[in-house]
Design an enzyme around this catalytic site. Structure first.
Site, PDB file in Angstrom:
ATOM      1  CD  GLN A   1      -3.573  -4.782   6.257  1.00 53.03           C
ATOM      2  OE1 GLN A   1      -3.321  -3.814   5.427  1.00 53.03           O
ATOM      3  NE2 GLN A   1      -4.202  -5.856   5.949  1.00 53.03           N
TER       4      GLN A   1
ATOM      5  CG  ASP B   1     -10.151  -1.032   4.185  1.00 50.44           C
ATOM      6  OD1 ASP B   1      -9.599  -1.441   3.046  1.00 50.44           O
ATOM      7  OD2 ASP B   1      -9.659  -1.340   5.117  1.00 50.44           O
TER       8      ASP B   1
ATOM      9  CE  LYS C   1      -3.857  -2.561   1.909  1.00 49.97           C
ATOM     10  NZ  LYS C   1      -4.453  -3.020   3.078  1.00 49.97           N
TER      11      LYS C   1
END
Ligand code: NDP
Length: 281
Positions: A96, A119, A52
């Protein structure tokens, strides 16, 4: 032989477009930033976080990776998110997953303000998807839809079957396909006679997490088969679909690696750029 839904090529094209959008924002004096929070030492998570960061670098997006020890408390993590919610340099906040067991994942995700939830896991964004309102869409399902549309796979009125009902893949891709006027069936571990469903599918999405789970006898000739699975077998990454035997009968197929995974990062970048564009307005 099926047309390859090539995530590498599609993601590269997507990244080119995003680079131009980041540039345009910069010309207006607007920077783009993504904060990635990693708690603990999970090896797969370390790789995802690194990738990322690399994608941000490629696009000229400011990226901050905050690594916290396994022993981090709920209060400490929520305080960090609070700080990032108020940090104007950061347009996106990504925590995460999975988090260490002692942390309340749902509470952590709720803490991120929905505008910065790149997300798309916040309950408000999930709710918007389910009620057909505009919001941030989760990266993997968004990437799958992008692949199908880019390849020109017909969707309206088609039978779509999704294997898997997780909140991050199965349910949201089912909703996206429903919004595209597919007739959608969601299958799971309690589904009886799975093949009877999958054999009817014009679009088949496999998000199970079992290597080579979808075999050729489960697939309708000409179907678009999207393989979401990431399974490690003898040190190699393989998908949920028996690619070798399914590809000759499918109309379209995505490989693993080089398929959905590539699109997921691309969509994370797109969600971050979109958040910055909203800020600029
Ligand atoms: P989950 O483990 O949360 O969900 C798996 C789903 O598969 C569940 O709904 C489960 O049913 C269903 N399932 C399990 N066994 C069977 C069976 N025998 N028959 C039918 N359905 C079954 O996984 P995720 O959705 O998080 O991920 C799925 C896969 O996709 C994993 O391999 C993961 O690594 C990968 N992934 C890839 C991403 C990418 O970017 N490419 C992103 C996210 C995930 P039930 O609900 O009944 O238990």
């Amino acid at each position: 032989m099926a047309v390859l839904l090539d995530g590498k090529v599609m993601a590269a094209e997507l990244m080119e477009g995003l680079k131009a959008r980041v540039e345009a924002l910069k010309n207006k004096g607007v920077s783009v930033g993504l904060a990635v929070v990693l708690v603990g030492e999970d090896p797969a998570s370390q790789v995802y976080v690194r990738n990322k960061g690399k994608a941000c670098e490629e696009l000229g997006i400011l990226s901050e990776t905050i690594r916290l020890p396994e022993s981090t408390t709920q209060e400490e993590l929520e305080a960090l998110i609070d700080r990032l919610n108020h940090d104007h340099r950061m347009d996106g906040i990504l925590v995460q997953l999975p988090l260490p067991k002692h942390l309340d994942e749902a509470a952590v995700l709720r803490k991120i303000i929905p505008e910065k939830d790149v997300d798309g896991f916040h309950i408000e964004n999930a709710g918007k998807l389910f009620t057909g309102q505009e919001g941030v869409v989760a990266c993997t399902p968004k990437g799958i839809l992008h692949m199908l549309k880019t390849a020109g796979v017909p969707l309206s009125g088609k039978d779509a079957v999704v294997i898997g009902r997780s909140n991050i893949v199965g349910k949201p891709i089912a909703m996206l396909l429903l919004n595209e006027n597919c007739t959608v069936t969601i299958c799971h571990s309690r589904t009886k006679d799975l093949s009877a469903h999958t054999k009817r599918a014009d679009i088949l999405v496999a998000a199970v997490g079992k290597a080579k789970f979808v075999t050729a006898d489960m697939v309708k000739e000409g179907a678009a088969v999207v393989d979401v699975g990431i399974n490690r077998v003898d040190g190699k990454v393989v998908g949920d679909v028996d690619f070798e035997n399914v590809a000759p009968i499918a109309g379209y197929i995505s490989p693993v690696p080089g398929g959905v995974g590539k699109m997921t990062i691309g969509m994370l970048m797109e969600n971050t750029v979109e958040a910055a564009e909203r800020k600029a307005k």
